[in-house]
Design a protein around this motif. Structure first.
Motif, PDB file in Angstrom:
ATOM      1  N   CYS A 159     -37.918   5.867 -17.851  1.00 22.00           N
ATOM      2  CA  CYS A 159     -38.593   4.681 -18.391  1.00 22.00           C
ATOM      3  C   CYS A 159     -40.075   4.960 -18.657  1.00 22.00           C
TER       4      CYS A 159
ATOM      5  N   CYS B 119     -33.353   4.227 -21.182  1.00 25.52           N
ATOM      6  CA  CYS B 119     -32.533   3.994 -19.979  1.00 25.52           C
ATOM      7  C   CYS B 119     -31.055   3.882 -20.337  1.00 25.52           C
TER       8      CYS B 119
ATOM      9  N   CYS C 264     -41.112  -3.904 -20.305  1.00 28.60           N
ATOM     10  CA  CYS C 264     -40.196  -3.127 -21.153  1.00 28.60           C
ATOM     11  C   CYS C 264     -40.646  -3.091 -22.614  1.00 28.60           C
ATOM     12  N   ILE C 265     -40.623  -1.900 -23.220  1.00 33.25           N
ATOM     13  CA  ILE C 265     -40.952  -1.774 -24.641  1.00 33.25           C
ATOM     14  C   ILE C 265     -39.692  -1.518 -25.482  1.00 33.25           C
TER      15      ILE C 265
ATOM     16  N   CYS D 125     -37.272   0.761 -25.620  1.00 33.90           N
ATOM     17  CA  CYS D 125     -37.110   2.079 -26.228  1.00 33.90           C
ATOM     18  C   CYS D 125     -35.661   2.548 -26.152  1.00 33.90           C
ATOM     19  N   GLY D 126     -34.909   2.019 -25.221  1.00 34.30           N
ATOM     20  CA  GLY D 126     -33.496   2.399 -25.103  1.00 34.30           C
ATOM     21  C   GLY D 126     -33.253   3.675 -24.309  1.00 34.30           C
TER      22      GLY D 126
ATOM     23  N   ILE E   9     -36.032   0.524 -12.549  1.00 35.86           N
ATOM     24  CA  ILE E   9     -34.832  -0.161 -13.027  1.00 35.86           C
ATOM     25  C   ILE E   9     -33.745  -0.172 -11.951  1.00 35.86           C
TER      26      ILE E   9
HETATM   27  S1  SF4 Z   1     -36.441   2.804 -20.518  1.00 35.93           S
HETATM   28 FE1  SF4 Z   1     -35.285   0.870 -20.644  1.00 35.93          FE
HETATM   29  S2  SF4 Z   1     -36.481  -0.527 -19.339  1.00 35.93           S
HETATM   30 FE2  SF4 Z   1     -37.827   1.215 -19.764  1.00 35.93          FE
HETATM   31  S3  SF4 Z   1     -38.976   0.577 -21.576  1.00 35.93           S
HETATM   32 FE3  SF4 Z   1     -37.199   1.710 -22.330  1.00 35.93          FE
HETATM   33  S4  SF4 Z   1     -35.647   0.100 -22.720  1.00 35.93           S
HETATM   34 FE4  SF4 Z   1     -37.219  -0.799 -21.401  1.00 35.93          FE
END
Ligand code: SF4
Lengths: 459, 204
Positions: free
Chosen positions: A364, A311, A305-306, A308-309, A370
């Motif tokens: 993602c 999800c 996970c990076i 990024c938000g 996920i």
């Molecule tokens: S989409 Fe969610 S799980 Fe995937 S990298 Fe972004 S924060 Fe992490």
């Protein structure tokens, strides 16, 4: 056994004020739409996702080597590297660095890891003044609330909430709810704090093994103020943040802000390779159960996970329930699969705080499955005998029904009929927390099975 | 055992079994538009602006026109005097009253609308963050298309500090309304030195 958090009750608190829910839903979904527009500008998006996923998997499979390489290269550049097994060790190390230099005040930019460690409260209890330098984080700090979103910490608040908060805390006009005025008020209030801070703290988005440097992405430039103005910069870095090469940054930087906000890059993407001229740089590498997660065949991919938000922004449950309803450091789909790894009993309700629609997996950028992980956590928690009470009775019946196709078909037809006649009584009976605050979608004319059979006949 | 050895041992014990090789990163072409034009529209999208000026001398005049009332102009560009020289600054806190900070960028990245600036260009890094407004000089020949190109070209580890800067400081933290000038610079103007390309090629 730890008392579990109660996300349904949290959601209900949030939904109690309708204007909050509507605005939150609109803003968060707006981010998802901006993300789609940002992604559409890159023809090779899917290729980038595959690359990002493979780079992360490769790094995690050789993490010991890359950590050693990072440490050696960082040390060569004059960075002090510390290691912390857990949150408590992290806080002690940070406090000791500050204490040894007589630092009394600290400005910190957003770091979910520092949230995870409960660092601010620990330092404040030891007489250190901690000021969040990110606007959203500062709003949350002044509200004595944790961030509700990993990218936009105060997204659950309305401008009127912020105006009331600033009126109380900063003495602004409570009737002036203009975001521009509010931002300006905070800028004026924060500046003197930035200038008198003895130390700046940041997190890191990426740590590069081959160069021994790390990268911090912000839109406000607040991390850079913390790094550039006080003489001391301390960065907390989770061990999963490693990537092998500087070239890999091209892949991740291209994806991070597009996934988060839709913009091609954050306003500032800052690279730290050793202390600045006249400054001192410390890095604390933190495990805090990440190595344990690495050894779980089902769950290690979450370490890709990076943050990024994306999800969260796409999640129908997050959008309606708000981030604080999860009552955990990480909210949304990523939280649902991270939090139980920290405390399985406390966060046992979270994997059920999901509709399993799978939209999170689709967006993602590092291709974490996920939804699959949420489902896997449900199984683990059911195996512990920890299924939430409200679900247990129904799930047993469901398990039995799903096991026998004929019974399933009968139940499906019955349920379909029931839905058309008495849906509200069945769903809104007080046992099913998800009924609260939700209306049912219109019932289709056919069940899926009827539709499928009919269409198979036609084709 | 030390925390370091403990963590490394735990990691080693738990390494996931996957045969994922470290992939090569292919060359991606990027937008296709001429890099300079693409850069300018992207920078605008990020809240910055750009102007063409022929020379550094002309840039100095432009700064005067853009900020006629600025009392403190701190310059890190040798050819632009300003009212304060960055080389004279001993402590970053001295920059608290700077209205306009002026420095050079080494590289522009079209797809991101970003400029690459290092400690060598800023001399005191805080110049880019305590100044109210920023003016950045950039040679248009140094604009690359994608971030991949940028990382190939710029060696991000050559300086203790380097930043890809795309427009001014911004926040959307209050109801998603984008406000420029959150904590750092309120505005960012890139001056593209149109004659420098010719000069550079002439002297090369
Ligand atoms: S989409 Fe969610 S799980 Fe995937 S990298 Fe972004 S924060 Fe992490």
């Amino acid at each position: 056994m730890t008392r579990p958090v109660d996300p349904a009750a949290g959601a209900e608190r949030f939904l109690a004020r309708e204007e909050h829910e509507a605005t939150h839903d609109r803003l968060v979904w707006g981010l998802r739409q901006k993300r789609d527009a940002g992604v559409a500008t890159i023809a090779e998006w899917e290729e980038l996702r595959e690359l990002a996923s493979r780079i992360k998997e490769h790094t995690l499979a050789h993490l010991d080597r890359y950590l050693e390489q990072f440490e050696a290269n960082a040390t060569k550049r004059g960075t002090h590297v510390h290691w912390a097994r857990d949150a408590a060790e992290h806080n002690v190390i940070v406090h000791e660095i500050l204490r040894a230099r007589g630092a009394q005040s600290l400005i910190k930019s957003k770091s979910m890891l520092q949230e995870e460690c409960g660092m601010a409260a620990y330092l404040e209890a030891r007489g250190i003044e901690v000021t969040d330098s990110d606007l959203g984080e500062r709003i949350q700090q002044l509200s004595r609330e944790p961030p509700s979103h990993i990218v936009i910490p105060a997204i659950h608040k309305l401008r009127t909430d912020v105006a009331a908060l600033f009126a109380r805390e900063l003495g602004t006009d409570p009737d002036d709810t203009e975001p521009r005025t509010l931002v300006e008020a905070m800028r004026r209030n924060a500046r003197p704090r930035f200038l008198r801070a003895d130390a700046g703290m940041t997190g890191a988005n990426f740590a590069v093994a081959e160069t021994g440097g790390f990268v911090v992405c912000t839109n406000e430039g607040n991390a850079d103020i913390g790094a550039a103005v006080p003489p001391l910069h301390v960065a907390s870095i989770g061990i999963e943040k490693l990537i092998p090469r500087a070239r890999d940054l091209g892949v991740f930087v291209r994806m991070l802000s597009r996934s988060a906000l839709g913009s091609p890059i954050t306003q500032y993407t800052s690279h730290f390779h050793g202390p600045r001229r006249g400054g001192e740089l410390h890095v604390v590498l933190v495990d805090n159960r990440r190595s344990e997660r690495l050894g779980q065949p089902e769950f290690w991919p979450v370490l890709k996970c990076i943050r990024c938000g994306a999800c969260m922004n796409t999640c129908p449950v997050f959008r309606r329930a708000g981030g604080l309803s999860y009552d955990a450091t990480y909210a949304g789909p990523i939280g649902v699969i991270l939090d139980p790894g920290f405390d399985r009993s406390k966060y046992r309700e979270l994997p059920f705080h999901s509709s399993l629609c799978g939209s999170c997996s689709d967006v993602c950028p590092v291709k974490i499955d996920i939804a699959g992980q949420i489902y896997a956590w449900r199984r683990v928690i059911a195996g512990d005998g920890l299924v939430p009470l409200a679900k247990r009775a129904g799930m047993r019946a469901l398990g039995a029904t799903l096991a026998r196709p004929a019974a399933f078909r009968a139940a499906e037809a019955a349920a379909h009929a029931a839905l058309r006649t008495a849906p509200r009584a069945l769903l809104y009976n007080g046992l099913n927390a998800w009924g609260r605050g939700r209306e049912l979608p219109a019932v289709p004319e056919q069940t899926f099975r009827e539709w499928y059979l009919e269409h198979r006949r036609m084709s | 055992m030390s925390a370091r050895d403990d963590i490394l041992a735990a990691v080693r014990r738990n390494l996931p079994r996957t045969d994922a090789l470290l992939p090569e990163i292919p060359r991606f072409a990027g937008g296709g538009e001429p890099a300079v034009e693409y850069f300018r529209t992207r920078l605008e999208l990020m809240g910055g602006r750009s102007m063409e000026v022929p020379t550094v001398a002309a840039a100095e005049a432009t700064i005067g026109e853009l900020f006629p009332d600025a009392r403190v102009v701190c310059s890190a560009v040798p050819e632009i005097a300003g009212t304060r020289r960055i080389e004279q600054v001993r402590d970053p806190h001295e920059l608290h009253d700077v209205e306009v900070g002026v420095f050079r960028a080494r590289l522009g990245v079209a797809e991101a609308g970003a400029v690459w600036v290092t400690q060598e260009d800023l001399v005191v890094n805080a110049l880019a963050f305590l100044s109210q407004h920023l003016v950045v000089l950039l040679d248009p020949a140094a604009i690359v298309n994608t971030l991949h190109d940028a990382y190939d070209r710029m060696d991000c580890s050559a300086s203790p500090y380097g930043v890809l800067m795309a427009g001014p400081s911004a926040t959307g933290d209050i109801e998603g309304v984008i406000i420029r000038g959150a904590q750092g610079a309120r505005s960012l103007t890139v001056l593209l030195l149109t004659d420098s390309t010719a000069r550079n090629t002439a002297t090369a």
